[in-house]
Design a protein around this motif. Structure first.
Motif, PDB file in Angstrom:
ATOM      1  N   ARG A   1       2.366  25.301 -55.518  1.00  0.00           N
ATOM      2  CA  ARG A   1       1.016  25.692 -55.903  1.00  0.00           C
ATOM      3  C   ARG A   1       0.028  25.731 -54.749  1.00  0.00           C
ATOM      4  O   ARG A   1      -1.026  26.341 -54.853  1.00  0.00           O
ATOM      5  CB  ARG A   1       0.492  24.730 -56.974  1.00  0.00           C
ATOM      6  CG  ARG A   1       1.293  24.737 -58.262  1.00  0.00           C
ATOM      7  CD  ARG A   1       0.774  23.689 -59.226  1.00  0.00           C
ATOM      8  NE  ARG A   1       1.535  23.664 -60.473  1.00  0.00           N
ATOM      9  CZ  ARG A   1       1.343  22.784 -61.445  1.00  0.00           C
ATOM     10  NH1 ARG A   1       0.415  21.851 -61.309  1.00  0.00           N
ATOM     11  NH2 ARG A   1       2.080  22.826 -62.535  1.00  0.00           N
ATOM     12  N   SER A   2       0.305  25.029 -53.654  1.00  0.00           N
ATOM     13  CA  SER A   2      -0.698  24.924 -52.591  1.00  0.00           C
ATOM     14  C   SER A   2      -0.026  24.943 -51.226  1.00  0.00           C
ATOM     15  O   SER A   2       1.170  24.659 -51.084  1.00  0.00           O
ATOM     16  CB  SER A   2      -1.500  23.627 -52.748  1.00  0.00           C
ATOM     17  OG  SER A   2      -0.676  22.501 -52.504  1.00  0.00           O
ATOM     18  N   ALA A   3      -0.848  25.256 -50.221  1.00  0.00           N
ATOM     19  CA  ALA A   3      -0.361  25.218 -48.842  1.00  0.00           C
ATOM     20  C   ALA A   3       0.010  23.791 -48.437  1.00  0.00           C
ATOM     21  O   ALA A   3       0.965  23.579 -47.683  1.00  0.00           O
ATOM     22  CB  ALA A   3      -1.429  25.775 -47.904  1.00  0.00           C
ATOM     23  N   ALA A   4      -0.741  22.810 -48.957  1.00  0.00           N
ATOM     24  CA  ALA A   4      -0.434  21.407 -48.638  1.00  0.00           C
ATOM     25  C   ALA A   4       0.947  21.018 -49.154  1.00  0.00           C
ATOM     26  O   ALA A   4       1.694  20.310 -48.481  1.00  0.00           O
ATOM     27  CB  ALA A   4      -1.500  20.492 -49.232  1.00  0.00           C
ATOM     28  N   SER A   5       1.303  21.488 -50.347  1.00  0.00           N
ATOM     29  CA  SER A   5       2.629  21.201 -50.898  1.00  0.00           C
ATOM     30  C   SER A   5       3.715  21.851 -50.058  1.00  0.00           C
ATOM     31  O   SER A   5       4.765  21.246 -49.800  1.00  0.00           O
ATOM     32  CB  SER A   5       2.709  21.690 -52.343  1.00  0.00           C
ATOM     33  OG  SER A   5       1.747  21.055 -53.154  1.00  0.00           O
ATOM     34  N   SER A   6       3.474  23.086 -49.619  1.00  0.00           N
ATOM     35  CA  SER A   6       4.453  23.774 -48.772  1.00  0.00           C
ATOM     36  C   SER A   6       4.656  23.038 -47.462  1.00  0.00           C
ATOM     37  O   SER A   6       5.787  22.891 -46.983  1.00  0.00           O
ATOM     38  CB  SER A   6       3.999  25.211 -48.511  1.00  0.00           C
ATOM     39  OG  SER A   6       3.969  25.964 -49.705  1.00  0.00           O
ATOM     40  N   ARG A   7       3.559  22.557 -46.875  1.00  0.00           N
ATOM     41  CA  ARG A   7       3.681  21.807 -45.615  1.00  0.00           C
ATOM     42  C   ARG A   7       4.442  20.509 -45.845  1.00  0.00           C
ATOM     43  O   ARG A   7       5.258  20.106 -44.998  1.00  0.00           O
ATOM     44  CB  ARG A   7       2.294  21.520 -45.039  1.00  0.00           C
ATOM     45  CG  ARG A   7       1.585  22.735 -44.472  1.00  0.00           C
ATOM     46  CD  ARG A   7       0.366  22.325 -43.646  1.00  0.00           C
ATOM     47  NE  ARG A   7      -0.626  21.639 -44.464  1.00  0.00           N
ATOM     48  CZ  ARG A   7      -1.618  22.248 -45.106  1.00  0.00           C
ATOM     49  NH1 ARG A   7      -1.740  23.563 -45.034  1.00  0.00           N
ATOM     50  NH2 ARG A   7      -2.508  21.558 -45.813  1.00  0.00           N
ATOM     51  N   LEU A   8       4.179  19.852 -46.963  1.00  0.00           N
ATOM     52  CA  LEU A   8       4.880  18.607 -47.265  1.00  0.00           C
ATOM     53  C   LEU A   8       6.383  18.839 -47.368  1.00  0.00           C
ATOM     54  O   LEU A   8       7.180  18.132 -46.717  1.00  0.00           O
ATOM     55  CB  LEU A   8       4.357  18.022 -48.579  1.00  0.00           C
ATOM     56  CG  LEU A   8       5.163  16.864 -49.172  1.00  0.00           C
ATOM     57  CD1 LEU A   8       5.121  15.658 -48.252  1.00  0.00           C
ATOM     58  CD2 LEU A   8       4.674  16.514 -50.565  1.00  0.00           C
ATOM     59  N   ILE A   9       6.788  19.812 -48.167  1.00  0.00           N
ATOM     60  CA  ILE A   9       8.218  20.064 -48.354  1.00  0.00           C
ATOM     61  C   ILE A   9       8.863  20.505 -47.050  1.00  0.00           C
ATOM     62  O   ILE A   9       9.976  20.089 -46.715  1.00  0.00           O
ATOM     63  CB  ILE A   9       8.425  21.137 -49.451  1.00  0.00           C
ATOM     64  CG1 ILE A   9       7.832  20.653 -50.779  1.00  0.00           C
ATOM     65  CG2 ILE A   9       9.899  21.444 -49.620  1.00  0.00           C
ATOM     66  CD1 ILE A   9       8.387  19.342 -51.279  1.00  0.00           C
ATOM     67  N   SER A  10       8.158  21.333 -46.281  1.00  0.00           N
ATOM     68  CA  SER A  10       8.675  21.777 -44.987  1.00  0.00           C
ATOM     69  C   SER A  10       8.917  20.581 -44.067  1.00  0.00           C
ATOM     70  O   SER A  10       9.978  20.464 -43.441  1.00  0.00           O
ATOM     71  CB  SER A  10       7.692  22.755 -44.349  1.00  0.00           C
ATOM     72  OG  SER A  10       8.119  23.138 -43.065  1.00  0.00           O
ATOM     73  N   SER A  11       7.952  19.666 -44.000  1.00  0.00           N
ATOM     74  CA  SER A  11       8.085  18.496 -43.126  1.00  0.00           C
ATOM     75  C   SER A  11       9.221  17.585 -43.581  1.00  0.00           C
ATOM     76  O   SER A  11       9.966  17.034 -42.756  1.00  0.00           O
ATOM     77  CB  SER A  11       6.775  17.708 -43.103  1.00  0.00           C
ATOM     78  OG  SER A  11       5.724  18.492 -42.583  1.00  0.00           O
ATOM     79  N   LEU A  12       9.381  17.435 -44.886  1.00  0.00           N
ATOM     80  CA  LEU A  12      10.451  16.579 -45.404  1.00  0.00           C
ATOM     81  C   LEU A  12      11.825  17.151 -45.094  1.00  0.00           C
ATOM     82  O   LEU A  12      12.759  16.419 -44.737  1.00  0.00           O
ATOM     83  CB  LEU A  12      10.280  16.396 -46.909  1.00  0.00           C
ATOM     84  CG  LEU A  12       9.066  15.573 -47.358  1.00  0.00           C
ATOM     85  CD1 LEU A  12       8.913  15.627 -48.867  1.00  0.00           C
ATOM     86  CD2 LEU A  12       9.189  14.123 -46.882  1.00  0.00           C
TER      87      LEU A  12
END
Length: 374
Positions: A186-197
């Motif tokens: 839903r958000s760019a923050a979520s995408s960054r989180l999953i990418s970093s993980l």
């Protein structure tokens, strides 16, 4: 002018202290009840919000971030709470709604304040059952506590997806990145989180951690590197492809997850791995297992149930077809675990601490929630 209308136009009395102001503002914004449990004047503030809806948590998060109050999630270990900070504890007892049972797939959507006794009562006569947790345990407390899931086998928990609120206030549904994962983040923050993980899951230390008889780190980063009981070559190659895609952004990562699940599905067709299109898909929701309420607020989850064993049948035979029915080799005697791990390289404590610190930093960089990382 009526007294009530006159009072509306009068200036509000200012709270005596910043903490009292915090409680007053939260009580006005939240639908649930706010209790100030501060033990004495001048002591660090202690309050409890009886959550009535997700919006209550959203308002609480914003105020906590503004005024430096720690937001204590369900299942948080009291030993993790710094005595010199203000706390707001979230009480989820009122979040106790169960959805209907999907009789075909064995899925159920359930609020985290529900107890497993409530769940088992709802499952009576449906042909499905739930094997984990005591009747008095809530879904929230079960998720927060460490479980016996073997490295790479978080799917045995039965958790399919979770609706969460991240530390930045973004609401997201975390679930499997498999062949059925068509829901975008839903958000760019979520995408960054999953990418970093996913980048963290490609660390060289992960292979050593996955080889251990039990998961040694505090956070279940193995949620992104699931393993089958037998490691066929195509599943290994799929995992390698997924790890390589971690360096190329979330879009490539999702594609690798799809390819990896398809490869494993092929192995499944040969009877070598457990059934289910998403059984071996990376699932970020599994990072919440054993997190002790330190990563994200969870309001509602979906669980994978087990088929109830028919009367007179052997329950152990039925459980073999459903990986969530038993915790697996993690429950074997300590002597067997010692023998099995004798040839596995040890993992140094600082490696585990560094990995846990990076996972915590991905989810909660500003320290809104408690931390189990020393």
């Amino acid at each position: 002018m009526k007294p009530g209308r006159r009072a509306f136009f009068l200036p509000r009395l200012a709270a005596a202290t910043p903490w009292a102001n915090f409680c007053q503002r939260l009580a006005r914004a939240a639908q649930g009840r706010v209790d100030d449990d501060t033990p004495a004047p001048g002591a660090p503030g202690r309050a409890r919000l009886r959550v009535a809806r997700d919006e209550d948590v959203f308002h609480a998060r914003a105020l906590c971030a503004e005024l430096g109050v720690m937001l204590v999630l369900p299942g948080a270990d009291p030993a993790l709470l710094p005595p010199d900070r203000h706390w707001l504890i979230l009480d989820v007892d009122a979040l106790n709604t169960l959805g209907p049972v999907d009789l075909a797939q064995g899925h159920i959507d359930i609020d985290v304040g529900c107890t497993f006794g409530m769940l088992r009562q709802a499952l009576a006569g449906t042909g499905w059952t739930w094997p984990h947790g005591d009747d008095g345990a809530t879904v929230a407390s079960w998720m927060a506590a460490p479980g016996p899931w073997r490295p790479g086998h978080c799917r045995d928990s039965g958790l399919r997806w979770a609706d969460v609120m991240l530390a930045g206030g973004e609401f997201e549904r975390l679930g499997p990145f498999g062949v059925d994962a068509t829901r975008p983040l839903r958000s760019a923050a979520s995408s960054r989180l999953i990418s970093s993980l996913f980048e963290l899951s490609g660390a060289s230390s992960m292979q050593t951690l996955l080889a251990q008889p039990t998961w040694l780190a505090a956070y279940r980063l193995d949620a992104l590197t699931p393993r089958s009981d037998e490691r066929p070559d195509d599943a290994v190659q799929a995992d390698d492809a997924l790890a390589g895609a971690a360096q190329q952004g979330i879009a490539a990562r999702e594609g690798a997850a799809l390819q990896g699940t398809a490869a494993r599905a092929g192995a499944d067709a040969q009877g070598r791995v457990a059934p289910g299109a998403d059984a071996l898909a990376p699932n970020p929701a599994h990072l919440l297992l054993g997190s002790r309420g330190t990563l994200a607020w969870t309001g509602r989850v979906q669980l994978q149930l087990l088929r109830d064993a028919p009367a007179g049948s052997d329950p152990s035979r039925s459980s073999k077809n459903h990986p969530a029915a038993s915790p697996g080799p993690a429950t074997t005697p300590a002597t067997a675990a010692t023998e099995a791990s004798a040839a596995i390289p040890p993992v140094r404590r600082h490696v585990l601490d560094d990995l846990d610190d990076m996972v915590k930093g991905c989810f909660d960089p500003l320290g809104l929630f408690p931390s189990q990382v020393v």
